[in-house]
Design a protein around this motif. Structure first.
Motif, mmCIF file in Angstrom:
data_model
loop_
_atom_site.group_PDB
_atom_site.id
_atom_site.type_symbol
_atom_site.label_atom_id
_atom_site.label_comp_id
_atom_site.label_asym_id
_atom_site.label_seq_id
_atom_site.Cartn_x
_atom_site.Cartn_y
_atom_site.Cartn_z
ATOM 1 N N ILE A 1 0.848 -1.188 0.000
ATOM 2 C CA ILE A 1 0.000 0.000 0.000
ATOM 3 C C ILE A 1 0.886 1.241 0.000
ATOM 4 C CG2 ILE A 1 -1.702 1.343 1.286
ATOM 5 C CD1 ILE A 1 -2.924 -1.167 2.303
ATOM 6 N N ILE A 2 0.624 2.129 -0.938
ATOM 7 C CA ILE A 2 1.334 3.401 -1.030
ATOM 8 C C ILE A 2 0.340 4.504 -0.692
ATOM 9 C CG2 ILE A 2 2.636 4.946 -2.538
ATOM 10 C CD1 ILE A 2 3.286 2.419 -4.242
ATOM 11 N N PRO A 3 0.433 5.118 0.491
ATOM 12 C CA PRO A 3 -0.517 6.166 0.873
ATOM 13 C C PRO A 3 -0.127 7.504 0.255
ATOM 14 C CG PRO A 3 0.999 5.748 2.668
ATOM 15 C CD PRO A 3 1.383 4.810 1.565
ATOM 16 N N ALA A 4 -1.083 8.157 -0.423
ATOM 17 C CA ALA A 4 -0.750 9.392 -1.132
ATOM 18 C C ALA A 4 -1.974 10.317 -1.170
ATOM 19 C CB ALA A 4 -0.283 9.081 -2.555
ATOM 20 N N ARG A 5 -2.112 11.134 -0.158
ATOM 21 C CA ARG A 5 -3.255 12.050 -0.159
ATOM 22 C C ARG A 5 -2.964 13.261 -1.045
ATOM 23 N NH1 ARG A 5 -3.308 16.359 3.680
ATOM 24 N NH2 ARG A 5 -1.319 16.599 4.772
ATOM 25 N N GLY A 6 -4.011 13.964 -1.426
ATOM 26 C CA GLY A 6 -3.850 15.065 -2.359
ATOM 27 C C GLY A 6 -3.535 16.403 -1.735
ATOM 28 N N GLY A 7 -3.730 16.533 -0.442
ATOM 29 C CA GLY A 7 -3.646 17.856 0.182
ATOM 30 C C GLY A 7 -2.336 18.196 0.845
ATOM 31 N N SER A 8 -1.207 17.809 0.290
ATOM 32 C CA SER A 8 0.081 18.135 0.895
ATOM 33 C C SER A 8 0.299 19.643 0.878
ATOM 34 C CB SER A 8 1.205 17.430 0.128
ATOM 35 O OG SER A 8 1.117 17.700 -1.254
ATOM 36 N N LYS A 9 0.860 20.172 1.961
ATOM 37 C CA LYS A 9 1.016 21.617 2.104
ATOM 38 C C LYS A 9 2.454 22.091 1.901
ATOM 39 C CE LYS A 9 -2.963 22.239 5.174
ATOM 40 N NZ LYS A 9 -3.431 22.693 6.514
ATOM 41 N N GLY A 10 3.424 21.370 2.426
ATOM 42 C CA GLY A 10 4.815 21.797 2.301
ATOM 43 C C GLY A 10 5.262 21.870 0.857
ATOM 44 N N LEU A 11 4.737 20.955 0.044
ATOM 45 C CA LEU A 11 5.037 20.907 -1.384
ATOM 46 C C LEU A 11 3.748 20.485 -2.089
ATOM 47 C CD1 LEU A 11 7.176 21.157 -3.598
ATOM 48 C CD2 LEU A 11 7.765 18.757 -3.199
ATOM 49 N N PRO A 12 2.910 21.452 -2.475
ATOM 50 C CA PRO A 12 1.598 21.133 -3.061
ATOM 51 C C PRO A 12 1.688 20.181 -4.248
ATOM 52 C CG PRO A 12 1.742 23.470 -2.548
ATOM 53 C CD PRO A 12 3.123 22.899 -2.338
ATOM 54 N N LEU B 1 17.967 7.878 1.970
ATOM 55 C CA LEU B 1 17.300 8.600 3.052
ATOM 56 C C LEU B 1 16.616 9.896 2.605
ATOM 57 C CD1 LEU B 1 19.951 8.127 5.883
ATOM 58 C CD2 LEU B 1 17.666 7.118 5.789
ATOM 59 N N ILE B 2 16.697 10.220 1.336
ATOM 60 C CA ILE B 2 16.020 11.436 0.859
ATOM 61 C C ILE B 2 14.515 11.289 1.009
ATOM 62 C CG2 ILE B 2 15.463 12.775 -1.217
ATOM 63 C CD1 ILE B 2 18.325 12.451 -2.100
ATOM 64 N N ASP B 3 13.908 12.251 1.672
ATOM 65 C CA ASP B 3 12.460 12.276 1.892
ATOM 66 C C ASP B 3 11.942 13.604 1.339
ATOM 67 O OD1 ASP B 3 9.899 11.572 2.882
ATOM 68 O OD2 ASP B 3 10.253 12.812 4.654
ATOM 69 N N ILE B 4 11.095 13.552 0.335
ATOM 70 C CA ILE B 4 10.688 14.756 -0.375
ATOM 71 C C ILE B 4 9.412 15.331 0.232
ATOM 72 C CG2 ILE B 4 9.975 15.695 -2.611
ATOM 73 C CD1 ILE B 4 11.757 13.575 -3.909
ATOM 74 N N ASP B 5 9.578 16.464 0.920
ATOM 75 C CA ASP B 5 8.439 17.100 1.572
ATOM 76 C C ASP B 5 8.416 18.610 1.362
ATOM 77 O OD1 ASP B 5 6.087 16.693 3.194
ATOM 78 O OD2 ASP B 5 7.145 17.724 4.811
ATOM 79 N N THR B 6 9.506 19.163 0.823
ATOM 80 C CA THR B 6 9.605 20.601 0.593
ATOM 81 C C THR B 6 10.182 20.848 -0.802
ATOM 82 O OG1 THR B 6 11.878 20.809 1.420
ATOM 83 C CG2 THR B 6 10.087 20.949 3.051
ATOM 84 N N PRO B 7 10.062 22.075 -1.324
ATOM 85 C CA PRO B 7 10.685 22.378 -2.613
ATOM 86 C C PRO B 7 12.194 22.136 -2.603
ATOM 87 C CG PRO B 7 9.097 24.081 -2.057
ATOM 88 C CD PRO B 7 9.219 23.193 -0.846
ATOM 89 N N GLU B 8 12.848 22.398 -1.473
ATOM 90 C CA GLU B 8 14.294 22.171 -1.369
ATOM 91 C C GLU B 8 14.615 20.677 -1.496
ATOM 92 O OE1 GLU B 8 12.487 23.983 0.749
ATOM 93 O OE2 GLU B 8 13.175 25.973 0.111
ATOM 94 N N ARG C 1 18.848 17.217 -8.486
ATOM 95 C CA ARG C 1 20.280 17.408 -8.708
ATOM 96 C C ARG C 1 21.025 16.079 -8.601
ATOM 97 N NH1 ARG C 1 19.650 22.062 -5.397
ATOM 98 N NH2 ARG C 1 20.648 20.965 -3.656
ATOM 99 N N LEU C 2 20.662 15.273 -7.616
ATOM 100 C CA LEU C 2 21.317 13.985 -7.438
ATOM 101 C C LEU C 2 21.044 13.058 -8.618
ATOM 102 C CD1 LEU C 2 20.727 13.343 -3.637
ATOM 103 C CD2 LEU C 2 22.888 13.833 -4.764
#
Length: 230
Positions: free
Chosen positions: A9-20, A205-212, A219-220
């Protein structure tokens, strides 16, 4: 050897705020969520790959990359405060009611961690197949014990506080990291142990939650696309 019905199961809601709309943003020529879908589909131990989402666009993208999205998650289970346990409970209950489907092993894979390795996914699931109740990826954390205090319910320093133990200045602990977690739904809590898969690769360990985070991942990928895609 016993054959297991294993649901990823891959949970993926639509309302992310840090990175819409992060789950469907482009990373290396495909949507972010596609990385996790393809990792699950490529693992021979997994018999079904499902995305849990409240968002029709995410559902359509997920289906295009081969995932199953038999229903949408209700909005009340797609808020900032929603616990993943409640999402999984709803998913499994609905699958059982509608399809009479009940997997033996459940695998959780967060879409924000795209660079998990195929070996990692397989290894974690195989540990559960071989008798562990749960197997999960963790990140080592080194804690300096000097100056740490523990107190009881009355505010008194506990006799077993870390500073009173002759165990050295630092200790290594492990924190759950949402690359892969698998558990046997039929295993006994008392009789079956938990297995920890240590992850220390900066790429994994990269976890994508922000534009940075997204810029770093891009880049990687430009520098080492072959390694990232493994």
């Amino acid at each position: 050897m016993k054959t297991f019905e294993t649901l990823a199961i891959i949970p993926a809601r639509g309302g992310s705020k840090g990175l819409p709309r992060k789950n469907i943003l482009d990373l290396g020529g495909k949507p972010l969520i596609a990385w996790s879908i393809e990792a699950a589909l490529s693992c021979p131990n997994i018999t079904r790959v499902m995305v849990s989402t409240d968002d029709q666009e995410i559902a359509d993208v997920s289906k295009a990359y081969g995932a199953d999205v038999p229903f949408l998650r209700p909005p009340k289970l797609a808020t900032d405060s929603t616990l993943l346990d409640h999402v999984l409970e709803h998913t499994l209950r609905t699958l059982e009611d509608v399809e009479n489907y009940s997997p033996d092993i459940l695998v959780e894979m967060y879409p924000t961690s795209p660079f998990r390795s195929q070996e990692m996914v397989r290894h974690v699931i195989e540990k559960v197949e071989k008798g562990y109740r749960r197997a999960l990826t963790v990140r080592p954390i080194v804690v300096n014990r000097i100056g740490l205090l523990q107190m009881d319910a009355d505010g008194r320093v506990c006799a077993h506080a870390p500073m009173n133990r002759p165990t050295g200045r630092t200790s290594t602990f492990y924190r759950f990291y949402g690359l892969v977690m698998a558990f046997n739904r039929h295993a006994s809590f008392c009789r079956h142990p938990v297995y920890l898969y240590k992850v220390d690769s900066p790429l994994h360990l990269i976890d994508i939650d922000t534009p940075e985070d997204l810029r770093l991942a891009r880049r990687l990928l430009e520098k080492m696309p072959q390694e990232a895609a493994k």
